[in-house]
Structure formats: C-alpha cells, structure tokens
Design a protein around this motif. Structure first.
Motif, PDB file in Angstrom:
ATOM      1  N   PHE A  85       8.227 -10.989 -12.727  1.00 40.28           N
ATOM      2  CA  PHE A  85       8.926 -11.388 -13.951  1.00 40.28           C
ATOM      3  C   PHE A  85       9.089 -12.903 -14.012  1.00 40.28           C
ATOM      4  O   PHE A  85       8.844 -13.528 -15.047  1.00 40.28           O
ATOM      5  N   ALA A  86       9.474 -13.511 -12.889  1.00 42.89           N
ATOM      6  CA  ALA A  86       9.625 -14.969 -12.855  1.00 42.89           C
ATOM      7  C   ALA A  86       8.283 -15.658 -13.051  1.00 42.89           C
ATOM      8  O   ALA A  86       8.196 -16.674 -13.754  1.00 42.89           O
ATOM      9  N   MET A  87       7.225 -15.101 -12.469  1.00 41.83           N
ATOM     10  CA  MET A  87       5.894 -15.686 -12.620  1.00 41.83           C
ATOM     11  C   MET A  87       5.427 -15.615 -14.076  1.00 41.83           C
ATOM     12  O   MET A  87       4.873 -16.573 -14.615  1.00 41.83           O
ATOM     13  N   THR A  88       5.675 -14.504 -14.733  1.00 35.52           N
ATOM     14  CA  THR A  88       5.286 -14.356 -16.130  1.00 35.52           C
ATOM     15  C   THR A  88       6.057 -15.337 -17.010  1.00 35.52           C
ATOM     16  O   THR A  88       5.485 -15.956 -17.916  1.00 35.52           O
ATOM     17  N   ALA A  89       7.344 -15.498 -16.751  1.00 36.36           N
ATOM     18  CA  ALA A  89       8.135 -16.461 -17.528  1.00 36.36           C
ATOM     19  C   ALA A  89       7.621 -17.881 -17.327  1.00 36.36           C
ATOM     20  O   ALA A  89       7.505 -18.653 -18.286  1.00 36.36           O
ATOM     21  N   LEU A  90       7.284 -18.241 -16.096  1.00 37.78           N
ATOM     22  CA  LEU A  90       6.734 -19.568 -15.825  1.00 37.78           C
ATOM     23  C   LEU A  90       5.397 -19.759 -16.528  1.00 37.78           C
ATOM     24  O   LEU A  90       5.138 -20.805 -17.131  1.00 37.78           O
ATOM     25  N   PHE A  91       4.525 -18.753 -16.484  1.00 39.04           N
ATOM     26  CA  PHE A  91       3.233 -18.841 -17.162  1.00 39.04           C
ATOM     27  C   PHE A  91       3.396 -19.018 -18.665  1.00 39.04           C
ATOM     28  O   PHE A  91       2.645 -19.762 -19.297  1.00 39.04           O
ATOM     29  N   LEU A  92       4.374 -18.335 -19.251  1.00 37.79           N
ATOM     30  CA  LEU A  92       4.589 -18.477 -20.687  1.00 37.79           C
ATOM     31  C   LEU A  92       5.074 -19.879 -21.046  1.00 37.79           C
ATOM     32  O   LEU A  92       4.684 -20.428 -22.072  1.00 37.79           O
ATOM     33  N   VAL A  93       5.901 -20.468 -20.206  1.00 41.98           N
ATOM     34  CA  VAL A  93       6.349 -21.843 -20.451  1.00 41.98           C
ATOM     35  C   VAL A  93       5.170 -22.807 -20.336  1.00 41.98           C
ATOM     36  O   VAL A  93       5.012 -23.712 -21.156  1.00 41.98           O
ATOM     37  N   VAL A  94       4.324 -22.606 -19.343  1.00 38.70           N
ATOM     38  CA  VAL A  94       3.136 -23.450 -19.189  1.00 38.70           C
ATOM     39  C   VAL A  94       2.199 -23.252 -20.373  1.00 38.70           C
ATOM     40  O   VAL A  94       1.597 -24.208 -20.874  1.00 38.70           O
ATOM     41  N   LEU A  95       2.069 -22.016 -20.874  1.00 36.46           N
ATOM     42  CA  LEU A  95       1.240 -21.738 -22.047  1.00 36.46           C
ATOM     43  C   LEU A  95       1.750 -22.511 -23.258  1.00 36.46           C
ATOM     44  O   LEU A  95       0.966 -23.131 -23.972  1.00 36.46           O
ATOM     45  N   LEU A  96       3.045 -22.479 -23.482  1.00 39.49           N
ATOM     46  CA  LEU A  96       3.612 -23.189 -24.627  1.00 39.49           C
ATOM     47  C   LEU A  96       3.435 -24.704 -24.493  1.00 39.49           C
ATOM     48  O   LEU A  96       3.126 -25.386 -25.472  1.00 39.49           O
ATOM     49  N   ALA A  97       3.597 -25.230 -23.286  1.00 40.67           N
ATOM     50  CA  ALA A  97       3.396 -26.662 -23.080  1.00 40.67           C
ATOM     51  C   ALA A  97       1.931 -27.039 -23.281  1.00 40.67           C
ATOM     52  O   ALA A  97       1.624 -28.057 -23.914  1.00 40.67           O
ATOM     53  N   SER A  98       1.037 -26.228 -22.789  1.00 41.70           N
ATOM     54  CA  SER A  98      -0.395 -26.497 -22.942  1.00 41.70           C
ATOM     55  C   SER A  98      -0.814 -26.426 -24.397  1.00 41.70           C
ATOM     56  O   SER A  98      -1.594 -27.251 -24.870  1.00 41.70           O
ATOM     57  N   ARG A  99      -0.276 -25.451 -25.103  1.00 46.05           N
ATOM     58  CA  ARG A  99      -0.605 -25.341 -26.530  1.00 46.05           C
ATOM     59  C   ARG A  99      -0.058 -26.533 -27.314  1.00 46.05           C
ATOM     60  O   ARG A  99      -0.687 -27.031 -28.237  1.00 46.05           O
ATOM     61  N   GLY A 100       1.110 -26.997 -26.935  1.00 51.45           N
ATOM     62  CA  GLY A 100       1.677 -28.166 -27.607  1.00 51.45           C
ATOM     63  C   GLY A 100       0.886 -29.431 -27.343  1.00 51.45           C
ATOM     64  O   GLY A 100       0.749 -30.282 -28.216  1.00 51.45           O
ATOM     65  N   LEU A 101       0.342 -29.568 -26.129  1.00 46.95           N
ATOM     66  CA  LEU A 101      -0.418 -30.768 -25.793  1.00 46.95           C
ATOM     67  C   LEU A 101      -1.836 -30.750 -26.346  1.00 46.95           C
ATOM     68  O   LEU A 101      -2.337 -31.769 -26.811  1.00 46.95           O
ATOM     69  N   THR A 102      -2.490 -29.593 -26.291  1.00 47.17           N
ATOM     70  CA  THR A 102      -3.897 -29.532 -26.696  1.00 47.17           C
ATOM     71  C   THR A 102      -4.097 -29.028 -28.118  1.00 47.17           C
ATOM     72  O   THR A 102      -5.148 -29.256 -28.694  1.00 47.17           O
ATOM     73  N   GLY A 103      -3.127 -28.299 -28.655  1.00 49.90           N
ATOM     74  CA  GLY A 103      -3.262 -27.760 -29.999  1.00 49.90           C
ATOM     75  C   GLY A 103      -4.059 -26.477 -30.073  1.00 49.90           C
ATOM     76  O   GLY A 103      -4.339 -25.976 -31.160  1.00 49.90           O
ATOM     77  N   THR A 104      -4.431 -25.918 -28.933  1.00 50.92           N
ATOM     78  CA  THR A 104      -5.172 -24.663 -28.900  1.00 50.92           C
ATOM     79  C   THR A 104      -4.656 -23.817 -27.742  1.00 50.92           C
ATOM     80  O   THR A 104      -4.046 -24.328 -26.810  1.00 50.92           O
ATOM     81  N   ASP A 105      -4.922 -22.520 -27.822  1.00 47.23           N
ATOM     82  CA  ASP A 105      -4.478 -21.642 -26.748  1.00 47.23           C
ATOM     83  C   ASP A 105      -5.648 -21.095 -25.938  1.00 47.23           C
ATOM     84  O   ASP A 105      -5.510 -20.118 -25.225  1.00 47.23           O
ATOM     85  N   HIS A 106      -6.789 -21.738 -26.021  1.00 46.60           N
ATOM     86  CA  HIS A 106      -7.929 -21.320 -25.215  1.00 46.60           C
ATOM     87  C   HIS A 106      -7.776 -21.802 -23.783  1.00 46.60           C
ATOM     88  O   HIS A 106      -7.164 -22.845 -23.525  1.00 46.60           O
ATOM     89  N   VAL A 107      -8.332 -21.057 -22.855  1.00 48.14           N
ATOM     90  CA  VAL A 107      -8.177 -21.365 -21.440  1.00 48.14           C
ATOM     91  C   VAL A 107      -8.789 -22.717 -21.093  1.00 48.14           C
ATOM     92  O   VAL A 107      -8.217 -23.506 -20.355  1.00 48.14           O
ATOM     93  N   ASP A 108      -9.960 -23.002 -21.653  1.00 48.32           N
ATOM     94  CA  ASP A 108     -10.618 -24.262 -21.334  1.00 48.32           C
ATOM     95  C   ASP A 108     -10.199 -25.410 -22.244  1.00 48.32           C
ATOM     96  O   ASP A 108     -10.656 -26.536 -22.089  1.00 48.32           O
ATOM     97  N   GLY A 109      -9.335 -25.147 -23.213  1.00 45.03           N
ATOM     98  CA  GLY A 109      -8.834 -26.189 -24.094  1.00 45.03           C
ATOM     99  C   GLY A 109      -9.723 -26.480 -25.269  1.00 45.03           C
ATOM    100  O   GLY A 109      -9.402 -27.330 -26.089  1.00 45.03           O
ATOM    101  N   GLU A 110     -10.855 -25.799 -25.365  1.00 45.81           N
ATOM    102  CA  GLU A 110     -11.790 -26.027 -26.465  1.00 45.81           C
ATOM    103  C   GLU A 110     -11.939 -24.737 -27.273  1.00 45.81           C
ATOM    104  O   GLU A 110     -12.307 -23.711 -26.730  1.00 45.81           O
ATOM    105  N   GLU A 111     -11.651 -24.822 -28.540  1.00 50.15           N
ATOM    106  CA  GLU A 111     -11.776 -23.643 -29.392  1.00 50.15           C
ATOM    107  C   GLU A 111     -13.185 -23.613 -29.987  1.00 50.15           C
ATOM    108  O   GLU A 111     -13.619 -24.552 -30.643  1.00 50.15           O
ATOM    109  N   ARG A 112     -13.876 -22.534 -29.748  1.00 52.12           N
ATOM    110  CA  ARG A 112     -15.220 -22.374 -30.289  1.00 52.12           C
ATOM    111  C   ARG A 112     -15.149 -21.591 -31.582  1.00 52.12           C
ATOM    112  O   ARG A 112     -14.582 -20.517 -31.640  1.00 52.12           O
TER     113      ARG A 112
END
Length: 117
Positions: A85-112
């Motif tokens: 549960f703690a790991m999933t919560a941490l991953f979701l926070v990292v997901l939101l931060a990554s999406r805010g920085l890159t503007g996409t939710d793709h794993v590699d940061g590039e939306e095809r």
C-alpha cells in the motif's frame, strides 16, 4: 480449493505482466499492484490451506502441524500488504510529479500519436 487458488494466482500474475508492458505509467503501477497481490496469495498458500484450524496453540490440543495453522505466512502477507500500500501511494505521487514535469503519462516520456489506443 487449491486449483481455484492456483487459477487466481495465475490470472493476477498474467494481468499484472500484461499491464506492466503497457506504455502508460498508471497501467504499469496497476500491473505492479496486481503482481504484489499474486505474490501475497502465493505466500499465503504456502502456509497450507486449512479450514477450522486454530491459528495459535490452545489447551487440550497437541502442538502439531495437523492441529494448528502456520502463523508465519499470515504475518508475512500482512506485512506485505502494508508495504504494498505504501509503495503504491509513493508510485502514484511520483506519477503525478512526472506528469506535471513532462506533460505526459507515458513511461518513456514521449507520447506517440496513433500507436496507443
């Protein structure tokens, strides 16, 4: 009972691996979560599936494996649930931060365009 548990573990593992191979971050997180659930069920099943067994020693019964349930897999799974549960919560926070920085939710940061349904 064992076959139902084995099928459930197989379905959770297969679904988790499928989601891990998807290009979006949220799907990868859900895949990791499903695999952790499958591992929890697997660990729990290693403690012998018994019905109507005492989890602890009681007076009047011999302290054998035939009369008691193994508490170690139960404790391991309980700990794994909390950590998962703690790991999933941490991953979701990292997901939101990554999406805010890159503007996409793709794993590699590039939306095809046109390749992801």
């Amino acid at each position: 009972m064992e076959i139902v548990l084995a099928i459930a573990i197989a379905v959770l593992t297969a679904s988790g691996v499928y989601l891990l191979l998807r290009p979006r971050t949220f799907q990868v997180i859900m895949g990791l979560t499903l695999i952790s659930y499958a591992v929890n069920l697997f660990i729990f099943s290693m403690g012998r599936l018994k019905v109507d067994s005492e989890p602890v020693l009681t007076p009047g019964f011999a302290a054998t494996l035939a009369n008691t349930a193994d508490p170690m897999p139960q404790a391991l799974v309980l700990t794994a649930i909390v950590i998962g549960f703690a790991m999933t919560a941490l991953f979701l926070v990292v997901l939101l931060a990554s999406r805010g920085l890159t503007g996409t939710d793709h794993v590699d940061g590039e939306e095809r365009r046109g390749t992801d349904p």
